[in-house]
Design an enzyme around this catalytic site. Structure first.
Site, PDB file in Angstrom:
ATOM      1  N   ASN A 187       0.810  -1.209   0.000  1.00  0.00           N
ATOM      2  CA  ASN A 187       0.000   0.000   0.000  1.00  0.00           C
ATOM      3  C   ASN A 187       0.851   1.272   0.000  1.00  0.00           C
ATOM      4  O   ASN A 187       0.399   2.314  -0.467  1.00  0.00           O
ATOM      5  CB  ASN A 187      -0.921  -0.029   1.235  1.00  0.00           C
ATOM      6  CG  ASN A 187      -1.494   1.326   1.558  1.00  0.00           C
ATOM      7  OD1 ASN A 187      -2.368   1.830   0.843  1.00  0.00           O
ATOM      8  ND2 ASN A 187      -0.987   1.960   2.601  1.00  0.00           N
ATOM      9  N   TYR A 245      -2.641  10.202 -22.397  1.00  0.00           N
ATOM     10  CA  TYR A 245      -3.008  11.558 -21.964  1.00  0.00           C
ATOM     11  C   TYR A 245      -1.876  12.175 -21.150  1.00  0.00           C
ATOM     12  O   TYR A 245      -1.261  11.492 -20.342  1.00  0.00           O
ATOM     13  CB  TYR A 245      -4.283  11.519 -21.106  1.00  0.00           C
ATOM     14  CG  TYR A 245      -5.445  10.936 -21.848  1.00  0.00           C
ATOM     15  CD1 TYR A 245      -6.201  11.707 -22.735  1.00  0.00           C
ATOM     16  CD2 TYR A 245      -5.779   9.595 -21.676  1.00  0.00           C
ATOM     17  CE1 TYR A 245      -7.263  11.163 -23.425  1.00  0.00           C
ATOM     18  CE2 TYR A 245      -6.849   9.031 -22.377  1.00  0.00           C
ATOM     19  CZ  TYR A 245      -7.577   9.820 -23.253  1.00  0.00           C
ATOM     20  OH  TYR A 245      -8.621   9.270 -23.934  1.00  0.00           O
ATOM     21  N   LYS A 252       2.740   3.386 -11.560  1.00  0.00           N
ATOM     22  CA  LYS A 252       1.629   2.442 -11.395  1.00  0.00           C
ATOM     23  C   LYS A 252       1.511   1.506 -12.607  1.00  0.00           C
ATOM     24  O   LYS A 252       1.112   0.345 -12.466  1.00  0.00           O
ATOM     25  CB  LYS A 252       0.312   3.200 -11.162  1.00  0.00           C
ATOM     26  CG  LYS A 252       0.283   3.980  -9.844  1.00  0.00           C
ATOM     27  CD  LYS A 252       0.469   3.092  -8.620  1.00  0.00           C
ATOM     28  CE  LYS A 252       0.246   3.842  -7.315  1.00  0.00           C
ATOM     29  NZ  LYS A 252       0.434   2.979  -6.126  1.00  0.00           N
TER      30      LYS A 252
END
Length: 235
Positions: free
Chosen positions: A89, A153, A163
């Protein structure tokens, strides 16, 4: 320790989604190890949870530091002898809103160090404990920003790339592991936390719920998938 009690470890567990994940896992009866780079904040978070009679302990782990991860793995192995659930996390969002090629390269390097290499070294250090017992569930907290379509984008380039790489790592590790060990990536959505800010649409509890179902999937459950709210999404 009883074979029935499962051990879960959450990185970046002292606040936000991480803290909520630790709490929810403990409420479900897991023995939870809260990992955080800041011993003071980590101990404080554990103390708060222990006041609610939750079975939570602390291990110091800085995911930017391989030696720190290695030491944490040794500590966990000596203390518990196993890890059943690992939730990667810990993450950073250091964005300068500049084109990737124009931003300070250290922003990209620091983002990759935490969000990608951090998760990689944590997996590498803890997967032997899972392989020893032939069981494990690894969950990588990713983002829709890591989807291939998002690369078309401009903006938040360092975070997106980190990520995207984490998603690739999820798929590669899934292809390589044997036994009842599963690894999946999750997009928790836009969450009210230090990273997401106060105007985000989801609470840490909603985010935790969208992640935690993967902690208890059976042997027939998914491996190497990318999910949002329990539904598979495109890489």
């Amino acid at each position: 320790m009883s074979k029935d009690i499962k051990v879960a470890l959450v990185t970046g567990g002292n606040r936000g989604i991480g803290y909520e994940l630790v709490k929810q896992l403990a409420l479900k009866g897991f023995k939870v190890i809260l990992a955080s780079r800041d011993p003071e904040m980590g101990h404080k978070a554990v103390q708060k949870l222990k006041e609610s009679n939750l079975d939570v302990s602390f291990v110091v782990m800085d995911v930017d530091n391989q030696e720190s991860i290695h030491q944490a793995a040794i500590t966990v192995s000596e203390r518990y002898g196993r890890v059943d659930i690992l939730i990667n996390n810990a993450g950073v969002y250091l964005e300068e809103n500049k084109r990737l090629v124009a931003m300070d390269p250290s922003i990209l390097e620091r983002t990759m160090t935490t969000n990608f290499f951090g998760a990689y070294h944590v997996i590498r250090s803890f997967i032997p404990l899972m392989e020893k017992q032939g069981y494990g569930r690894i969950i990588n907290v990713s983002s829709e920003y890591g989807a291939m379509s998002d690369m078309s984008y401009p903006g938040v380039g360092a975070y997106k790339l980190s990520k995207f790489a984490l998603n690739g790592l999820t798929r590669m590790v899934a292809a390589e592991i044997n036994g009842d060990i599963k690894i999946n990536a999750v997009d928790p959505g836009w969450v009210r936390s230090d990273m997401g800010g106060p105007s985000a649409s989801r609470t840490p509890k909603q985010a935790a719920d969208s992640i935690l179902w993967l902690a208890t999937i059976g042997p027939e459950g998914p491996n190497g998938g990318f999910f949002r709210d329990g539904k598979r999404i495109d890489w």
